[in-house]
Design a protein around this motif. Structure first.
Motif, mmCIF file in Angstrom:
data_model
loop_
_atom_site.group_PDB
_atom_site.id
_atom_site.type_symbol
_atom_site.label_atom_id
_atom_site.label_comp_id
_atom_site.label_asym_id
_atom_site.label_seq_id
_atom_site.Cartn_x
_atom_site.Cartn_y
_atom_site.Cartn_z
ATOM 1 N N HIS A 1 0.295 -7.724 -6.743
ATOM 2 C CA HIS A 1 0.909 -6.724 -5.861
ATOM 3 C C HIS A 1 2.313 -7.081 -5.416
ATOM 4 O O HIS A 1 3.124 -6.211 -5.145
ATOM 5 C CB HIS A 1 0.048 -6.536 -4.601
ATOM 6 C CG HIS A 1 -1.352 -6.143 -4.915
ATOM 7 N ND1 HIS A 1 -2.329 -7.067 -5.194
ATOM 8 C CD2 HIS A 1 -1.922 -4.925 -5.026
ATOM 9 C CE1 HIS A 1 -3.451 -6.435 -5.462
ATOM 10 N NE2 HIS A 1 -3.243 -5.144 -5.375
ATOM 11 N N GLU A 2 2.562 -8.371 -5.317
ATOM 12 C CA GLU A 2 3.826 -8.807 -4.711
ATOM 13 C C GLU A 2 4.731 -9.541 -5.686
ATOM 14 O O GLU A 2 5.793 -10.026 -5.288
ATOM 15 C CB GLU A 2 3.533 -9.699 -3.502
ATOM 16 C CG GLU A 2 2.978 -8.864 -2.359
ATOM 17 C CD GLU A 2 2.322 -9.669 -1.257
ATOM 18 O OE1 GLU A 2 2.075 -10.865 -1.439
ATOM 19 O OE2 GLU A 2 2.051 -9.065 -0.214
ATOM 20 N N THR B 1 4.037 -3.991 -10.755
ATOM 21 C CA THR B 1 3.154 -4.433 -9.679
ATOM 22 C C THR B 1 2.055 -3.384 -9.468
ATOM 23 O O THR B 1 2.210 -2.228 -9.841
ATOM 24 C CB THR B 1 3.928 -4.644 -8.366
ATOM 25 O OG1 THR B 1 4.487 -3.403 -7.944
ATOM 26 C CG2 THR B 1 5.047 -5.671 -8.530
ATOM 27 N N VAL B 2 0.962 -3.830 -8.872
ATOM 28 C CA VAL B 2 -0.191 -2.968 -8.572
ATOM 29 C C VAL B 2 0.022 -2.403 -7.156
ATOM 30 O O VAL B 2 0.522 -3.120 -6.280
ATOM 31 C CB VAL B 2 -1.500 -3.804 -8.659
ATOM 32 C CG1 VAL B 2 -2.718 -2.964 -8.293
ATOM 33 C CG2 VAL B 2 -1.651 -4.400 -10.052
ATOM 34 N N ILE C 1 0.146 -1.351 -3.395
ATOM 35 C CA ILE C 1 -0.244 -1.938 -2.108
ATOM 36 C C ILE C 1 0.297 -0.993 -1.042
ATOM 37 O O ILE C 1 1.304 -0.320 -1.261
ATOM 38 C CB ILE C 1 0.355 -3.363 -1.956
ATOM 39 C CG1 ILE C 1 0.033 -3.983 -0.593
ATOM 40 C CG2 ILE C 1 1.854 -3.389 -2.194
ATOM 41 C CD1 ILE C 1 0.455 -5.466 -0.472
ATOM 42 N N TRP D 1 1.408 4.064 -0.574
ATOM 43 C CA TRP D 1 1.205 3.148 -1.690
ATOM 44 C C TRP D 1 2.545 2.903 -2.363
ATOM 45 O O TRP D 1 3.296 3.849 -2.602
ATOM 46 C CB TRP D 1 0.248 3.745 -2.723
ATOM 47 C CG TRP D 1 -1.160 3.872 -2.231
ATOM 48 C CD1 TRP D 1 -1.824 5.026 -1.920
ATOM 49 C CD2 TRP D 1 -2.095 2.798 -2.020
ATOM 50 N NE1 TRP D 1 -3.106 4.740 -1.513
ATOM 51 C CE2 TRP D 1 -3.308 3.387 -1.562
ATOM 52 C CE3 TRP D 1 -2.025 1.399 -2.156
ATOM 53 C CZ2 TRP D 1 -4.437 2.632 -1.257
ATOM 54 C CZ3 TRP D 1 -3.152 0.649 -1.846
ATOM 55 C CH2 TRP D 1 -4.336 1.257 -1.401
ATOM 56 N N SER E 1 4.543 0.697 -5.620
ATOM 57 C CA SER E 1 4.465 -0.177 -6.796
ATOM 58 C C SER E 1 5.750 -0.041 -7.585
ATOM 59 O O SER E 1 6.460 0.973 -7.475
ATOM 60 C CB SER E 1 3.257 0.192 -7.655
ATOM 61 O OG SER E 1 3.346 1.538 -8.058
ATOM 62 N N ARG F 1 -4.886 -3.173 -0.762
ATOM 63 C CA ARG F 1 -4.434 -3.419 -2.144
ATOM 64 C C ARG F 1 -5.361 -2.726 -3.113
ATOM 65 O O ARG F 1 -6.575 -2.763 -2.918
ATOM 66 C CB ARG F 1 -4.428 -4.931 -2.423
ATOM 67 C CG ARG F 1 -3.394 -5.656 -1.630
ATOM 68 C CD ARG F 1 -3.641 -7.158 -1.543
ATOM 69 N NE ARG F 1 -2.730 -7.726 -0.560
ATOM 70 C CZ ARG F 1 -1.748 -8.574 -0.843
ATOM 71 N NH1 ARG F 1 -1.572 -9.017 -2.063
ATOM 72 N NH2 ARG F 1 -0.947 -9.002 0.120
ATOM 73 N N GLN F 2 -4.801 -2.092 -4.146
ATOM 74 C CA GLN F 2 -5.660 -1.444 -5.163
ATOM 75 C C GLN F 2 -6.158 -2.472 -6.172
ATOM 76 O O GLN F 2 -5.527 -3.506 -6.361
ATOM 77 C CB GLN F 2 -4.894 -0.335 -5.892
ATOM 78 C CG GLN F 2 -4.803 0.933 -5.058
ATOM 79 C CD GLN F 2 -4.073 2.054 -5.766
ATOM 80 O OE1 GLN F 2 -3.839 2.018 -6.972
ATOM 81 N NE2 GLN F 2 -3.705 3.068 -5.013
#
Ligand code: 1HN
Length: 347
Positions: free
Chosen positions: A241-242, A274-275, A277, A316, A318, A346-347
């Motif tokens: 995510h980060e 990124t995923v 968040i 959200w 990303s 977080r996904q």
């Protein structure tokens, strides 16, 4: 819910009508609005492209001097808050121009400020008697109620992103400012003094920060930040995510560099993404380097170097990097944490 007859409803409405002259209102009619099941940001997601901003900023440079303006800034005003000089609900940002030889005169105010340098090599900020030269990508912090002025000793325009907590301090109706009796505040320490004392992983014995809750390092030079990010990205797998994110820390207590605004910088490697968040804080993102695509809430857009984005809370987010991206963020997260309502998903 039990059905309410028309007569009962009319009786209630009549009652509410008699409350209004007493400056009272029934909570049960507004409860779901004032305390919803999820945060509802009023601010819009918004992108300011530097390609659009820069020519207008330079045009402002031809209209008035930095001294006339006090601060020659084009405010990044969120379209959901017309006339309110807000970029998000709690954060102000804008882009400031200082032309060669100009001075933005010394003053101080209760809002705290940060600057993220965008262009020019010979700009400086002086804070409380010490000056720092600002180079592209440097983060410079100005504590609440500290005297500060800016200048440009080069022969090219200097521009940076300003971030202030004005709407937040304004919420508390505690915004004050004071002008200094001279254009510039006297310098009492050599350039680099704060860095030597606080910026090398060493601290003066019995150190306390000269600026209370704000970091005594007032310039976080990009050269070091960038090198630290790249080395960190080499040393460990990125977080989903980060990616690789480092935060700007106060060396005295390890906390955020400023008491009201959290700041961090993220490296997303070219060809990666990124995923999603989301978190309760609202933020301003500025693209230090690189090109990519962002999804924020329902909005999708491409971004390139020097663009700035308003990211409202609980959206959200990303990022997809088409080139190596260095993304600078500041947010009100530090306040959410201190007050105990910071949340993320977080996904
Ligand atoms: C300010 O002091 C600066 O010092 C920039 O550069 C922007 C916006 C509102 C109030 C004070 C600066 C500002 C500001």
């Amino acid at each position: 819910m039990s059905a309410v007859s028309k007569a009962e409803q009319a009786q209630r409405e009549e009652f509410y009508g008699r409350l209004a002259p007493h400056s009272m209102t029934p909570l049960w009619e507004v409860l779901k609005d004032i305390v919803p099941p999820e945060p509802r940001a009023k601010a819009a997601v918004h992108l300011w492209r530097y390609a659009d901003v820069r020519p207008l900023l330079l045009e402002a440079g031809g209209l008035l001097t930095a001294e006339e303006a006090e601060r020659r800034v084009l405010v990044f005003e969120n379209p959901s808050y017309p006339g309110q000089s807000r970029t998000t609900a709690t954060l102000y940002s804008g882009i400031q121009l200082i032309l060669p030889g100009e001075t933005a005169p010394a003053h101080r105010h209760t809002p705290s400020a940060l600057r993220f340098m965008i262009e020019g090599e010979k700009g400086f900020t002086a804070v409380g008697g010490e000056r720092t030269t600002m180079r592209e990508g440097d983060l410079v912090v100005t504590p609440a109620w500290a005297w500060h002025d800016h200048g440009n000793e080069g022969d090219a325009p200097v521009a940076w992103l300003d971030g202030l907590d004005i709407p937040m301090v304004g919420f508390f109706e505690a915004v004050f400012m004071e002008g200094y009796n001279d254009k510039r505040h006297a310098l009492t320490r050599p350039e680099g003094d704060s860095h030597a004392r606080f910026g090398e992983g060493l601290l003066p014995l019995n150190a306390t920060s000269p600026y209370g809750q704000t970091s005594p390092i007032f310039n976080y030079p990009y050269e070091r930040t960038r090198a630290a990010l790249l080395a960190s990205a080499e040393g460990a797998e990125p977080d989903p995510h980060e990616a690789t994110t480092l935060r700007y820390a106060n060396p005295v207590d390890g906390g955020w560099a400023m008491p009201t605004m959290a700041a961090w910088i993220m490296h997303v490697k070219a060809g990666t993404q990124t995923v999603p968040i989301r978190s309760t804080d609202s933020m301003v993102m500025h693209v230090a380097e690189g090109r990519g695509q962002a999804t924020v809430g329902e909005d999708q857009f491409s971004f390139s170097a020097k663009d700035t984005v308003a990211v409202p809370g609980w959206h959200w987010r990303s990022f997809t990097a088409l080139e190596d991206c260095f993304l600078f963020f500041f947010s009100d997260r530090v306040v959410h944490e201190k007050l105990g309502f910071y949340r993320e998903e977080r996904q």
